[in-house]
Design an enzyme around this catalytic site. Structure first.
Site, PDB file in Angstrom:
ATOM      1  N   GLU A  47       0.859  -1.196   0.000  1.00 41.36           N
ATOM      2  CA  GLU A  47       0.000   0.000   0.000  1.00 41.36           C
ATOM      3  C   GLU A  47       0.898   1.250   0.000  1.00 41.36           C
ATOM      4  OE1 GLU A  47      -1.660   0.909   3.863  1.00 41.36           O
ATOM      5  OE2 GLU A  47      -3.562   1.548   2.989  1.00 41.36           O
ATOM      6  N   LYS A 124      -9.532   1.803  -1.891  1.00 37.92           N
ATOM      7  CA  LYS A 124      -9.724   1.282  -0.519  1.00 37.92           C
ATOM      8  C   LYS A 124     -11.055   1.726   0.082  1.00 37.92           C
ATOM      9  CE  LYS A 124      -7.135   1.190   3.875  1.00 37.92           C
ATOM     10  NZ  LYS A 124      -5.836   1.598   4.468  1.00 37.92           N
ATOM     11  N   CYS A 174      -4.829  -2.951   2.951  1.00 39.65           N
ATOM     12  CA  CYS A 174      -4.537  -2.853   4.372  1.00 39.65           C
ATOM     13  C   CYS A 174      -5.707  -3.174   5.287  1.00 39.65           C
ATOM     14  CB  CYS A 174      -3.917  -1.509   4.698  1.00 39.65           C
ATOM     15  SG  CYS A 174      -3.042  -1.578   6.278  1.00 39.65           S
TER      16      CYS A 174
END
Ligand code: CDT
Length: 320
Positions: A47, A124, A174
């Protein structure tokens, strides 16, 4: 044809505030070359792999943080590394802070084909932390300030690679890896391979209870292992590691098979490749038995998952 794809996770050591884009791109190019030399057909970066994990810093205005965002494709300075990947016939996944032409900001991952074409994007969805500066916190985590919630859902795309065949690929970033809902949405699209980049601090951010570093690594692994097992897929979970401007991140990159087993793991806090031959036929084993969704799922009892966000305590107290 044996459906085996060789995948490399390119863990990256720390990137400091003053590191140049050129130096980061050179490190990435070196990892691409090493991965190709070792037979990898796909390489996965962490990330925000082009920058430090800047959401730990507070900027008064969003514009002040723009130095960390990419507003062009390919991202600035990556031309040579991506050309090398093309020459070496390897697919690449990179993750970066994206600023769109109409000024939206996302924490984004992109998949690039071995011919150098942009194939797929994920933005995300689970943004941890907070939007405002909190003076009592020893460490800020301002993802909610700098990014909007991703607007692309959890896409899974079907790809074809010579010598491998067809496979279904999805991405998480993540904090997403900790949410079973995210994995299930991918699993319901018969995902075979989930690519995950992350940056997770060693420092304890929960001020009410100390969780030692080994526990934090265990929770990260547990999330990916459970996600893979329960959704019949491989997971390639790749960290930014080491001490970035004084803040340690725990690294611990892993590749996990559809039985939930770790089949490759990193052992340093530096740039390091982890590689595994992923036999995609393993995804079919539990798809035909324990986790045959069609046969065993009971969505009529899962309404709360989509109708409710926070948890609700039962109203009645019964003497026990
Ligand atoms: N980058 C990222 O999502 N990190 C989080 C740490 C959150 S601590 C507020 C993670 O889940 O690993």
């Amino acid at each position: 044809m044996t459906p085996v794809i060789t995948i490399a996770g390119a863990q990256m050591g720390a990137t400091q505030k003053n590191d140049t884009r050129e130096s980061v791109a050179q490190r990435m190019q070196h990892l691409i070359e090493q991965a190709a030399k070792r037979g990898a057909q796909l390489i996965v970066f962490p990330e925000l792999c082009l920058t430090p994990f800047f959401p730990r810093w507070y900027y008064e205005t969003l514009e002040e943080a723009d130095q960390w965002f990419e507003d062009q494709w390919p991202p600035r300075g990556l031309e040579n590394a991506l050309q090398k990947a093309k020459d070496l016939n390897i697919m690449v996944q990179i993750s970066y802070a994206e600023k769109t032409l109409d000024n939206h900001r996302y924490n984004t991952a992109s998949l690039i084909s071995s011919a150098g074409e942009h194939l797929m994007k994920y933005r995300k969805i689970h943004l941890p932390g907070h939007a405002d500066y909190i003076p009592e916190r020893p460490l800020q985590h301002l993802e909610k300030r700098y990014f909007e919630v991703g607007n692309l859902g959890f896409p899974v795309e079907r790809f074809y690679l010579e010598n491998v065949g067809e496979f279904n690929l999805g991405m998480l970033l993540c904090n997403d890896r900790r949410w079973p809902e995210a994995w299930r949405v991918l699993g319901l699209q018969e995902v075979d391979i989930v690519l995950i980049g992350y940056n997770t601090p060693v420092a304890n951010l929960d001020v009410t209870h100390h969780q030692p570093p080994h526990l934090k690594v265990m929770q990260s692994n547990l999330s990916v292992q459970a996600g893979c097992y329960q959704n019949n897929c491989f997971g390639v979970s790749v960290a930014k590691a080491g001490v970035e401007d004084g803040h340690a991140m725990f690294g611990s990159s892993i590749i996990v098979n559809p039985f939930g087993e770790i089949i490759a793991r990193s052992s340093t806090w530096h740039d390091e490749l982890i590689i595994a031959d992923c036999d995609l036929s393993l995804c079919q084993v539990n798809r035909a038995s324990t986790f045959n969704f069609e046969a065993h799922r009971r969505p009529e009892h899962y309404q709360r998952i989509v109708e409710q966000t926070g948890s609700i305590r039962p109203k009645k107290v019964v003497q026990a």
